[in-house]
Design a protein around this motif. Structure first.
Motif, mmCIF file in Angstrom:
data_model
loop_
_atom_site.group_PDB
_atom_site.id
_atom_site.type_symbol
_atom_site.label_atom_id
_atom_site.label_comp_id
_atom_site.label_asym_id
_atom_site.label_seq_id
_atom_site.Cartn_x
_atom_site.Cartn_y
_atom_site.Cartn_z
ATOM 1 N N ARG A 84 -2.629 -7.601 -10.428
ATOM 2 C CA ARG A 84 -3.416 -7.512 -11.668
ATOM 3 C C ARG A 84 -4.352 -8.712 -11.800
ATOM 4 O O ARG A 84 -5.489 -8.565 -12.266
ATOM 5 C CB ARG A 84 -2.497 -7.398 -12.892
ATOM 6 C CG ARG A 84 -1.918 -5.991 -13.077
ATOM 7 C CD ARG A 84 -1.226 -5.819 -14.418
ATOM 8 N NE ARG A 84 -0.095 -6.715 -14.589
ATOM 9 C CZ ARG A 84 1.152 -6.456 -14.197
ATOM 10 N NH1 ARG A 84 1.434 -5.308 -13.615
ATOM 11 N NH2 ARG A 84 2.110 -7.333 -14.409
ATOM 12 N N ILE A 85 -3.889 -9.890 -11.400
ATOM 13 C CA ILE A 85 -4.758 -11.071 -11.440
ATOM 14 C C ILE A 85 -5.979 -10.849 -10.555
ATOM 15 O O ILE A 85 -7.110 -11.154 -10.945
ATOM 16 C CB ILE A 85 -3.982 -12.349 -11.047
ATOM 17 C CG1 ILE A 85 -3.028 -12.752 -12.176
ATOM 18 C CG2 ILE A 85 -4.939 -13.492 -10.710
ATOM 19 C CD1 ILE A 85 -2.081 -13.894 -11.823
ATOM 20 N N LEU A 86 -5.771 -10.305 -9.364
ATOM 21 C CA LEU A 86 -6.896 -10.014 -8.464
ATOM 22 C C LEU A 86 -7.869 -9.032 -9.125
ATOM 23 O O LEU A 86 -9.085 -9.247 -9.118
ATOM 24 C CB LEU A 86 -6.383 -9.430 -7.147
ATOM 25 C CG LEU A 86 -7.458 -8.945 -6.175
ATOM 26 C CD1 LEU A 86 -8.285 -10.122 -5.653
ATOM 27 C CD2 LEU A 86 -6.821 -8.171 -5.020
ATOM 28 N N GLN A 87 -7.352 -7.976 -9.697
ATOM 29 C CA GLN A 87 -8.204 -6.965 -10.321
ATOM 30 C C GLN A 87 -8.936 -7.524 -11.539
ATOM 31 O O GLN A 87 -10.126 -7.249 -11.728
ATOM 32 C CB GLN A 87 -7.350 -5.746 -10.689
ATOM 33 C CG GLN A 87 -6.832 -5.037 -9.452
ATOM 34 C CD GLN A 87 -5.665 -4.104 -9.722
ATOM 35 O OE1 GLN A 87 -4.921 -4.271 -10.688
ATOM 36 N NE2 GLN A 87 -5.489 -3.116 -8.845
ATOM 37 N N ARG A 88 -8.253 -8.319 -12.342
ATOM 38 C CA ARG A 88 -8.898 -8.945 -13.499
ATOM 39 C C ARG A 88 -10.002 -9.892 -13.042
ATOM 40 O O ARG A 88 -11.097 -9.905 -13.622
ATOM 41 C CB ARG A 88 -7.876 -9.703 -14.340
ATOM 42 C CG ARG A 88 -6.952 -8.799 -15.126
ATOM 43 C CD ARG A 88 -5.913 -9.589 -15.914
ATOM 44 N NE ARG A 88 -6.538 -10.580 -16.777
ATOM 45 C CZ ARG A 88 -6.030 -11.792 -17.000
ATOM 46 N NH1 ARG A 88 -4.908 -12.171 -16.435
ATOM 47 N NH2 ARG A 88 -6.648 -12.630 -17.803
ATOM 48 N N ALA A 89 -9.711 -10.707 -12.017
ATOM 49 C CA ALA A 89 -10.714 -11.655 -11.518
ATOM 50 C C ALA A 89 -11.952 -10.909 -11.042
ATOM 51 O O ALA A 89 -13.088 -11.298 -11.356
ATOM 52 C CB ALA A 89 -10.128 -12.509 -10.391
ATOM 53 N N TYR A 90 -11.749 -9.848 -10.289
ATOM 54 C CA TYR A 90 -12.879 -9.053 -9.813
ATOM 55 C C TYR A 90 -13.692 -8.530 -11.003
ATOM 56 O O TYR A 90 -14.928 -8.621 -11.011
ATOM 57 C CB TYR A 90 -12.394 -7.893 -8.940
ATOM 58 C CG TYR A 90 -13.526 -7.029 -8.476
ATOM 59 C CD1 TYR A 90 -14.249 -7.349 -7.332
ATOM 60 C CD2 TYR A 90 -13.914 -5.902 -9.204
ATOM 61 C CE1 TYR A 90 -15.325 -6.572 -6.920
ATOM 62 C CE2 TYR A 90 -14.989 -5.126 -8.804
ATOM 63 C CZ TYR A 90 -15.688 -5.459 -7.664
ATOM 64 O OH TYR A 90 -16.752 -4.700 -7.263
ATOM 65 N N ASN A 91 -13.009 -7.993 -12.003
ATOM 66 C CA ASN A 91 -13.701 -7.431 -13.159
ATOM 67 C C ASN A 91 -14.471 -8.487 -13.946
ATOM 68 O O ASN A 91 -15.554 -8.205 -14.470
ATOM 69 C CB ASN A 91 -12.717 -6.708 -14.074
ATOM 70 C CG ASN A 91 -12.243 -5.397 -13.479
ATOM 71 O OD1 ASN A 91 -12.789 -4.902 -12.497
ATOM 72 N ND2 ASN A 91 -11.198 -4.838 -14.059
#
Length: 156
Positions: A84-91
């Motif tokens: 989720r951290i990866l996905q949030r960072a990307y977003n």
């Protein structure tokens, strides 16, 4: 393995009994039947490879520094949180967004592998990791004793 120690059974550590950073619960899910205290380094590496690296598709992330950062977060915070951290960072860094579901699937892999500024993504992964550690400590003062060690991980 740089940040993972030997056997630990600290009553304040929410991970419980661990060896090489692998909790007893994770070892059992991986099929390990012996006492966690007797887990060998080779067995730990196999668990890391099968149940973190390959199982969550970190081996398919083209930028090695991103894959290693994500793997480290998965070991310390759990794979769903790391993902989720990866996905949030990307977003946060992009106009086009991906689903924040805690799963590194085809959409996340394509987005991360095509992202043209991996250094920025890596930096934001560290920032969000530190933010998560701060939240843990603010929500549970007993975890404060671990913060300095956790923050070392944000330099990877």
């Amino acid at each position: 393995m740089k940040y993972e120690g030997g056997y630990s059974n600290d009553p304040i550590d929410r991970g419980g009994k661990t060896k090489y950073g692998i909790t007893e619960e994770t070892a059992r899910k991986a099929g390990y039947k012996g006492p966690i205290k007797e887990l060998t380094l080779e067995e730990a590496k196999e668990i890391y490879h099968q149940h973190y690296w390959a199982n969550h598709h970190y081996d398919k992330i083209e930028k090695q520094e991103i894959a290693i950062k994500l793997f480290d977060q998965a070991v310390n915070l759990g794979p769903p949180t790391a993902n989720r951290i990866l996905q949030r960072a990307y977003n946060i860094l992009n106009q086009d967004t991906i689903t924040v579901d805690g799963i590194v699937g085809p959409q996340t892999l394509a987005a991360v592998n095509q992202y043209p500024h991996p250094d920025d993504l890596h930096h934001l992964l560290n920032v969000l990791q530190a933010k998560r550690y701060i939240e843990i400590v603010e929500n549970n003062e007993s975890q404060k004793r671990f913060i300095r060690g956790w923050l070392k991980r944000t330099k990877i």
